[in-house]
Design a protein around this motif. Structure first.
Motif: not given
Ligand code: FER
Length: 470
Positions: A335-341, A360-365, A406-411
């Protein structure tokens, strides 16, 4: 005959009635470009059908994002000039062979109008047991891409559904109240201690482990798939697996789903990317990002060997080869930073895991200067990572989020970019209509009203877990 017609109509009707209103428009996905060498054309002459020409195919090459190789000698393009219609019909029949030795039959039919309109629609016949079987079941279009000495260039595209935002919004069922309550047949949760090694440091860490009802340590013959679930930023190993009767009822839901047969019994492990549950090791957001990025190392070297040896799993041995051999029995979500993981696990550690659930998390590159880049960049980056891993044909992503998250549109944006710019991903446009696309490996749905918290994330797991290990 009558029966067959009825069946075909029923199938078409089923497709049409499931969400026609949300049907995506078609778009083209580039598949490959051929450079076909041609021999000397000869004419058969005026036949009953028109003026017949034969153009021998004598070799050549082809290349695309997922396939490349040579054109085999021995085929031909059979053309028929039709003066009344103002066009030439062509039908090229030949074989191509991939650089790893798979022969594929090609039949390319099309027209060359006297006005210059030149389009064909090729079909590919690839062996069903090959890694190119995906070529078989699609409609393709093709047009010339120029002439190379003594031959013709041809670009080929696949017709597919465009990414359609409306079709990603689906009613992910709420978890029924009864399933939130403690089940009769309850699994148990254990605290699991292990030693991790990171950047020269030795860390004493722990994870929570959910064991299904009736799990017996001594019954070594019964093996379990393992789902790793990573918490969000600032959270801990208890975030997913809370005590019974808590707000987030995952353990109860797991008990019920296992009891009613909607999933097979599994082991669920909830670790932390921090040094421990007090969030040590991340003073700033940058530290947390590095911890999510590098967690795959700890997973492969420390956590999997420790936890999967302690419990009855498919892991045999503890080295990286053993971890890879059992990867189809492993899922990683978060979830979130776990989705990033989870996304980083896919990019760096696909060798250890087959199923991925970014919730609920997108890819940070990032570029070399450490600046965060666009979804298009992220999609191309992760595509390259997966491409060179050797597992490009053997992974599945189940992504979920909410419209109010808040991760909806980014994902959503990163999923669209994966569809657009990352050929190793095949987006499932049918998932939300209950008609999964054949060969799809990227599912994505947004829950209307879904927010950035574990309650909604639990619903996504309730929805997704029955789809894993299928
Ligand atoms: C995202 C939007 C929000 C996301 C993470 C967050 C990895 C939140 C991070 C945090 O502050 O814990 O798309 O993707």
């Amino acid at each position: 005959m009558f029966k067959k017609t009825i069946c075909a109509l029923a199938a078409i009707f089923a497709v049409l009635t499931t969400g026609l209103a949300q049907q995506a428009d078609p778009e083209l996905e580039f598949v490959l470009e051929l450079k076909v060498k041609l021999g000397n054309a000869f004419g058969v002459g005026k036949t009953a059908h028109g003026n017949r020409f034969v153009i021998p195919i004598t070799g050549g090459t082809f290349e695309g994002p997922r396939i490349k190789g040579e054109v085999l000698e021995g085929g031909a393009d059979y053309q028929l000039q039709n003066q009344e219609m103002g066009r030439t019909d062509l039908e090229a029949i030949y074989c191509i062979r991939t650089d790893d030795g798979v022969s594929i039959h090609v039949r390319n039919r099309g027209i060359i109008g006297n006005d210059g309109y030149f389009y064909c629609s090729p079909t590919f016949e690839a062996p069903m047991d090959s890694k190119y079987a995906w070529l078989n079941n699609a409609i393709y279009v093709c047009r010339p891409s120029g002439f190379v000495n003594g031959g013709i260039g041809l670009k080929v595209w696949k017709v597919r559904d465009a990414f359609n935002f409306e079709s990603t919004i689906q009613d992910i069922k709420p978890i029924p109240d009864a399933l939130r309550q403690p089940a009769q047949k309850q699994g148990r949760i254990e605290e699991f201690k292990y030693t991790a090694h990171r950047a020269g440091k030795t860390l004493q860490k722990h994870a929570r482990v959910y064991l299904p009802y009736n799990y017996k340590a001594k019954d070594k013959k019964t093996k379990y798939n393992v789902l790793y679930l990573m918490h969000g930023g600032g959270d801990k190993t208890t975030s997913f697996l809370t005590p019974p009767n808590d707000w987030f009822p995952l353990r109860n839901v797991l008990d019920h789903m296992i009891a009613d047969g909607s999933i097979d019994p599994i082991i669920v492990v909830t670790p932390t990317f921090y040094d421990d549950d007090e969030n040590i090791g991340a003073n700033k957001m940058d530290d947390a990002i590095a911890l999510t990025r590098d967690f795959h190392i700890e997973l492969q070297n420390d956590l999997i060997p420790a936890v999967e040896k302690a419990y009855n799993t498919y892991l045999e041995g503890t080295d990286s080869l053993a971890v890879t051999k059992s990867r189809e029995h492993r899922a990683f979500g978060g979830f979130s930073m776990g989705a990033l993981t989870t996304w980083y696990q896919l990019a760096y550690g696909i060798n250890a895991v087959k199923y991925f659930l970014p919730l609920s998390g997108d890819i940070w590159a990032y570029n070399e200067k450490g600046e965060k880049q666009s979804p298009e960049f992220a999609a191309k980056w992760i595509n390259g990572m997966i491409e060179k891993s050797g597992f490009a044909n053997d992974f599945e992503v189940f992504g979920y989020t909410g419209t109010e998250d808040m991760a909806g549109n980014p994902q959503k944006n990163v999923t669209e970019a994966l569809h657009q710019f990352a050929p190793v991903f095949r987006y499932d446009t049918g998932a939300s209509k209950g008609q999964p696309t054949p060969n799809a490996n990227l599912r994505f749905s947004m829950r209307k009203g879904g927010q950035h918290y574990y309650g909604d994330i639990n619903q996504y797991l309730y929805f997704a877990l029955p789809l894993l290990w299928k």
